[in-house]
Design a protein around this motif. Structure first.
Motif, PDB file in Angstrom:
ATOM      1  N   ASP A  90       2.340   1.721  -3.440  1.00 53.32           N
ATOM      2  CA  ASP A  90       1.300   2.186  -4.369  1.00 53.32           C
ATOM      3  C   ASP A  90       1.009   3.676  -4.157  1.00 53.32           C
ATOM      4  O   ASP A  90       0.868   4.431  -5.132  1.00 53.32           O
ATOM      5  N   MET A  91       0.935   4.101  -2.895  1.00 46.84           N
ATOM      6  CA  MET A  91       0.677   5.522  -2.611  1.00 46.84           C
ATOM      7  C   MET A  91       1.824   6.391  -3.108  1.00 46.84           C
ATOM      8  O   MET A  91       1.601   7.460  -3.683  1.00 46.84           O
ATOM      9  N   ARG A 135       1.600   6.715  -6.855  1.00 42.27           N
ATOM     10  CA  ARG A 135       0.538   7.652  -7.245  1.00 42.27           C
ATOM     11  C   ARG A 135       0.963   9.096  -6.986  1.00 42.27           C
ATOM     12  O   ARG A 135       0.671   9.988  -7.785  1.00 42.27           O
ATOM     13  N   LEU A 181      -3.449  13.266  -2.538  1.00 40.18           N
ATOM     14  CA  LEU A 181      -4.057  11.938  -2.765  1.00 40.18           C
ATOM     15  C   LEU A 181      -5.389  11.776  -2.103  1.00 40.18           C
ATOM     16  O   LEU A 181      -5.803  12.174  -1.167  1.00 40.18           O
ATOM     17  N   GLN A 221       0.830  -1.204   0.000  1.00 42.54           N
ATOM     18  CA  GLN A 221       0.000   0.000   0.000  1.00 42.54           C
ATOM     19  C   GLN A 221       0.870   1.262   0.000  1.00 42.54           C
ATOM     20  O   GLN A 221       0.568   2.231  -0.694  1.00 42.54           O
ATOM     21  N   MET A 231       1.147  13.796   0.424  1.00 45.84           N
ATOM     22  CA  MET A 231       0.193  12.677   0.283  1.00 45.84           C
ATOM     23  C   MET A 231      -1.180  13.107   0.782  1.00 45.84           C
ATOM     24  O   MET A 231      -2.191  12.802   0.147  1.00 45.84           O
TER      25      MET A 231
END
Length: 160
Positions: A124-125, A128, A160, A121, A156
């Motif tokens: 992935d963050m 992104r 995000l 995770q 983030m």
């Protein structure tokens, strides 16, 4: 349908919910809502919720102390066997020893699986975030994100 809490037992000091079990029963359903066959099973329906704590944190309820030791991910199998024998007077048979070892391996596997999911995770963050920064023309921020954790966390939350 109504949910009745019959009792909550254990350490309720402050806001700590560890070492507490709650016994609930389902009730209040009108007779016409269930037929007589279901009524027999329905009368037996109870729910017990366990909030376990640290294995070294003592509870007033001996069963919670036992379960804390059994389900602890921090205690190695040999120490669990010793505690079960010494603290709870449970004789260690080969079958019980095998089950304790299995539970220890299972809890360790679950921890490792959780760590792997967390790593995935996080990756992935980060991917992104980098894609977002490049799409916004903020290539210089990509370098700073790699070096500055506080800045990375701020971006983030922001992007995000």
């Amino acid at each position: 349908m109504e949910l009745k809490v019959k009792g909550a037992y254990g350490n309720r000091e402050g806001y700590d919910c560890s070492n507490v079990y709650t016994h609930c029963e389902l009730g209040g359903m009108a007779d016409e809502e269930i037929n007589s066959t279901q009524q027999k099973s329905y009368d037996l329906m109870d729910v017990v919720i366990l909030n376990l704590g640290d294995a070294d944190q003592k509870s007033d309820q001996e069963i919670l102390n036992l379960l804390n030791v059994l389900f602890s991910a921090d205690i190695p199998p040999e120490e669990k066997k010793e505690r079960l024998s010494n603290n709870f007077h449970i004789a260690m048979t080969e079958e019980l020893e095998s089950e304790v070892r299995f539970m220890c391996n299972l809890s360790q596997a679950l921890v490792e699986q959780g760590v792997q999911q967390g790593i995935q995770q996080g990756e992935d963050m980060l991917a992104r975030l980098i894609q977002k920064l490049f799409s916004l023309g903020r290539a210089e921020d990509v370098r700073r994100v790699a070096e500055d954790q506080e800045y990375r966390n701020t971006l983030m939350k922001e992007l995000l």
